[in-house]
Design a protein around this motif. Sequence first.
Motif, PDB file in Angstrom:
ATOM      1  N   ALA A  72      14.805  12.220   9.293  1.00  0.00           N
ATOM      2  CA  ALA A  72      14.643  12.672   7.918  1.00  0.00           C
ATOM      3  C   ALA A  72      14.299  11.493   7.023  1.00  0.00           C
ATOM      4  O   ALA A  72      14.725  10.360   7.275  1.00  0.00           O
ATOM      5  N   PRO A  73      13.517  11.722   5.973  1.00  0.00           N
ATOM      6  CA  PRO A  73      13.187  10.632   5.051  1.00  0.00           C
ATOM      7  C   PRO A  73      14.418  10.122   4.329  1.00  0.00           C
ATOM      8  O   PRO A  73      15.410  10.837   4.166  1.00  0.00           O
ATOM      9  N   LEU A  74      14.332   8.867   3.905  1.00  0.00           N
ATOM     10  CA  LEU A  74      15.400   8.248   3.132  1.00  0.00           C
ATOM     11  C   LEU A  74      15.148   8.521   1.658  1.00  0.00           C
ATOM     12  O   LEU A  74      14.099   8.152   1.115  1.00  0.00           O
ATOM     13  N   VAL A  75      16.088   9.207   0.998  1.00  0.00           N
ATOM     14  CA  VAL A  75      15.968   9.512  -0.423  1.00  0.00           C
ATOM     15  C   VAL A  75      16.705   8.450  -1.223  1.00  0.00           C
ATOM     16  O   VAL A  75      17.891   8.209  -0.995  1.00  0.00           O
ATOM     17  N   VAL A  76      15.986   7.799  -2.113  1.00  0.00           N
ATOM     18  CA  VAL A  76      16.585   6.756  -2.945  1.00  0.00           C
ATOM     19  C   VAL A  76      16.610   7.249  -4.392  1.00  0.00           C
ATOM     20  O   VAL A  76      15.567   7.332  -5.042  1.00  0.00           O
ATOM     21  N   PRO A  77      17.792   7.623  -4.908  1.00  0.00           N
ATOM     22  CA  PRO A  77      17.869   8.071  -6.302  1.00  0.00           C
ATOM     23  C   PRO A  77      17.954   6.885  -7.259  1.00  0.00           C
ATOM     24  O   PRO A  77      18.713   5.932  -7.027  1.00  0.00           O
ATOM     25  N   ILE A  78      17.178   6.923  -8.305  1.00  0.00           N
ATOM     26  CA  ILE A  78      17.155   5.864  -9.317  1.00  0.00           C
ATOM     27  C   ILE A  78      17.263   6.532 -10.683  1.00  0.00           C
ATOM     28  O   ILE A  78      16.510   7.458 -10.984  1.00  0.00           O
ATOM     29  N   GLY A 122      11.999   1.458   8.592  1.00  0.00           N
ATOM     30  CA  GLY A 122      10.977   2.247   9.251  1.00  0.00           C
ATOM     31  C   GLY A 122      11.000   3.730   8.927  1.00  0.00           C
ATOM     32  O   GLY A 122      10.245   4.504   9.514  1.00  0.00           O
ATOM     33  N   ARG A 123      11.850   4.184   8.043  1.00  0.00           N
ATOM     34  CA  ARG A 123      11.911   5.610   7.672  1.00  0.00           C
ATOM     35  C   ARG A 123      11.014   5.888   6.473  1.00  0.00           C
ATOM     36  O   ARG A 123      10.765   5.015   5.647  1.00  0.00           O
ATOM     37  N   ASP A 124      10.520   7.146   6.392  1.00  0.00           N
ATOM     38  CA  ASP A 124       9.790   7.562   5.199  1.00  0.00           C
ATOM     39  C   ASP A 124      10.703   7.432   3.984  1.00  0.00           C
ATOM     40  O   ASP A 124      11.913   7.695   4.064  1.00  0.00           O
ATOM     41  N   TRP A 145       4.061   0.409  -6.695  1.00  0.00           N
ATOM     42  CA  TRP A 145       3.610  -0.303  -5.496  1.00  0.00           C
ATOM     43  C   TRP A 145       4.114   0.378  -4.224  1.00  0.00           C
ATOM     44  O   TRP A 145       3.395   0.501  -3.238  1.00  0.00           O
ATOM     45  N   LEU A 146       5.373   0.835  -4.246  1.00  0.00           N
ATOM     46  CA  LEU A 146       5.911   1.527  -3.081  1.00  0.00           C
ATOM     47  C   LEU A 146       5.093   2.789  -2.764  1.00  0.00           C
ATOM     48  O   LEU A 146       4.864   3.121  -1.597  1.00  0.00           O
ATOM     49  N   VAL A 147       4.650   3.484  -3.790  1.00  0.00           N
ATOM     50  CA  VAL A 147       3.849   4.690  -3.577  1.00  0.00           C
ATOM     51  C   VAL A 147       2.464   4.338  -3.058  1.00  0.00           C
ATOM     52  O   VAL A 147       1.969   4.919  -2.086  1.00  0.00           O
ATOM     53  N   ARG A 148       1.822   3.349  -3.673  1.00  0.00           N
ATOM     54  CA  ARG A 148       0.438   3.006  -3.304  1.00  0.00           C
ATOM     55  C   ARG A 148       0.357   2.323  -1.944  1.00  0.00           C
ATOM     56  O   ARG A 148      -0.480   2.684  -1.109  1.00  0.00           O
ATOM     57  N   GLU A 149       1.240   1.328  -1.728  1.00  0.00           N
ATOM     58  CA  GLU A 149       1.068   0.441  -0.578  1.00  0.00           C
ATOM     59  C   GLU A 149       1.985   0.780   0.597  1.00  0.00           C
ATOM     60  O   GLU A 149       1.675   0.444   1.738  1.00  0.00           O
ATOM     61  N   GLN A 150       3.111   1.406   0.337  1.00  0.00           N
ATOM     62  CA  GLN A 150       4.076   1.644   1.396  1.00  0.00           C
ATOM     63  C   GLN A 150       4.200   3.125   1.795  1.00  0.00           C
ATOM     64  O   GLN A 150       5.022   3.467   2.634  1.00  0.00           O
ATOM     65  N   GLY A 151       3.393   3.988   1.180  1.00  0.00           N
ATOM     66  CA  GLY A 151       3.419   5.406   1.546  1.00  0.00           C
ATOM     67  C   GLY A 151       4.638   6.168   1.067  1.00  0.00           C
ATOM     68  O   GLY A 151       4.927   7.257   1.568  1.00  0.00           O
TER      69      GLY A 151
END
Length: 858
Positions: A72-78, A122-124, A145-151
């Motif tokens: 499962a993807p890693l959800v990071v709340p900010i 390595g997780r989404d 940057w995380l959206v553009r370069e890291q998917g």
Amino acid sequence: MVDETGAGDRRPPTAPARLSWPVLTRREEDRAVAVVGEHRWSVALVGAPGLGKTTVAARVTDRVVRQTPAPAPLVVPITAVAAGSSMPFGAVSDRFGDVLGDDLTEPVPAEERLRRAAGTDGRDLVLRVDDADLLDALSARYVAWLVREQGARLVLTCRDFTSLAGPLRALWQDDLLERIDLEPLDLHETSSLIGRALGAPLEPASVEQVHRATEGNPLYLREVVRAGLASGALEHTALSWYWRGRITASHSLADMYRTELAGLPGDLRDVVEIVALADPIPLSRLLALVDGADVDRTVGLGFVRIDSADTGSPVARSSHPLVGEVVRALVPVARRTALFARANAFRTDRQEGAPPAARLRATLWALECGVVPPVDQLLDAARVAEGLQEHESAIALTSAALGSDLTPTERVRAHCLRSLAHGYSSGREAGRVDAEAAWCLATSGADVDDIAVVEACETLANLRQFHDDDTAAAVALTEIAVRHVGPGTFEQLRVLRLSHLGWGGDFAEVRQELERSSVLHSPTIARSFLPIAPVAVMALGTGGRLDDALRLAQACLATAMVHLEDSPWSVGEIVSVLHQVQVWRGDIADMLTQVPVGRSDPFLKYDFTLELFGIGNRALGQRRWSDAVTAFTAACERYEIADPGGFAAYAWSRLALSQAYAGSPDAAAESLERARSTPLRAMRILGDQIETTIAWTEALLGNPAGLRRADTIILRGTASGAWTHVLYAQTLHYAMDALHGRDTTASLARMEEAATRVDGPLASAITGYAAALRSGDRAWIASAQAALAACGMAVTAGRTKQPLTKREYEVAELAARGHSNRRIADQLGLSVRTVDAHMSRVFSKWDLHARSELAELV
């Protein structure tokens, strides 16, 4: 809005100590899940405070995680906050700092370490950023940057999309992020959410009131419902909840905005308070009082919004009605007076283009500061308050006017306005005192202008007819008023007299007026015709001219919708009579059950309980007896609490009929007694319809009074030309002859002859049915019975219906709906063999040859 699928036997629970608030799945949420989960894109959830952006964002990420195969993807709340917007990486350091374990105070080295940290496991990555418009610049740059370069995928919330940092807006410009605007709840969603929270529906009029006060904001909706439970404003009966009194902001909302107001600089607070006190205030006037930049800042902070008035000119108002109420309550008296002196608010007159609501608020503001505006402004504001259904404000304004030095005309108008306001708030008896005072002055010989005499006449006549149930007294007042006006006002009083005659069930002169005026041949209907539109439609409908009645009602409704503010009752009245015409015509499939205008329009005056009549009548026409019982029971409960319009007799009669068809004779007998004993009042316009319903119910219950009552209806209707009621009474005679196995030759002929005098699909189906019976062709008879059933009437010829047991009737009813014996057995908890036995007895008792015939009998 009422759920037409049937409420069953749901009963509201006792009010809990704390209401658990449900979460409504919204279409915007489903769309966001598809964008993020299926298309692996980013979304921005944009909306005003209180719309539930944070909740929706959390649900979106939770659903995406559940739908994604492992890992499962890693959800990071900010969560961004205003205090951290000036600190480099202030928002993201709380979440990524633990991973790095190093100091993040130096921007350039910190960014490098954060970039390395982004791909460590390595997780989404799914970022959920709340209040993204408050992100510091470096945090926003890092997230982009995380959206553009890291998917990474991003789910952000913000109040103002234009306030997002450049890197985040660039994601949208480059089509890497989709914007989804979160809208307030609509009326249906509001009704559904409250019903789920309370465990039973909130009745329609109360839903309208709550939706108008909260504007569909989920946060405010939750708070006012909780406050209503705590204060006792929310009451419940066996089926529904009801709201009594005004809807006000809860203490929680007041405390929240008290804190926010305390943190505003003085200039900004001036803007917020002036706008709330004068709400709405023309933008040009506001900009003459405060700095334009301060206005822009309060708009950005969510305290003020800029709308367009009806004239097209911009006005400033509080961001939400409850916010305005809270702010006004928090302004101390001395400060309120100082702001009033600064704004000189009560001079916002018509010449300056101030909208009606602005004139109302400005006048109330003046009174709150001890300044009594001129009488014409007080009466103007009182009319606006009455139109907006702010009855307590109307009482305060007219009371202030009556304490001033008034001309006789002004005094009559003030008494009339206060009488109306009392009638819809503190009670009809309080309004009666004012109505009598206005009438005495208008007919005393004092110098009162003609229009004020008409207003006094109409105010008291409405009390005589719709409260005292005395049509003759109401009509007599119109005849007396003629002696106190000039020739130019005779026409208004003549129309008023015709209106009271028609609402009293006397249509003879109304029919003459229809022929004289040639209104049926006019391409459009004048607004001056609206006062007699409902009685004109009923005059045609009861006379059998149902096609003309339908066309006239539709044309009048089009005019009434255009003139809603000037004729606020007309839309609801016309919809109600149009619905009854459709019942008589047999237009079951196309039946109108709701007002076709903006239901939250403050100028619309309508008893939304009447929509339950529509739902119940449709259920009756479709032989859904239990649904009809539910709808009419809810209406009767509502009228037990309050029935200012006088509609309860109709509700009780239709409930009795529904219960008789549903096989509940004891309950039907009780409801029938209520229908007989309830004063008709406004329902005199449908007096013969109620009598017809009572006659049918009595006959179904085996009471010979039913057919005697039908004979009276036939004699009276034949003499007056009320052929629609004659048709229904003759149909009752035929149905009873068929039910009891008597010779139907004579009653069939009388029913057929009556049908030739009535327009519409149902009357045509009756004549077709009679022809089919004479032919003896079973296929033709079955087809004719189906045509009748489609028009809401089921009759059988030459077949004796022996009574069924309760269980046999339940089995027959389910079989008529197309259920198999096995499905019936499962639903009733019986064996298939037992259901087979019940069906065998039903076929034997009712002489059936096919299951399809059951549809005409249950």
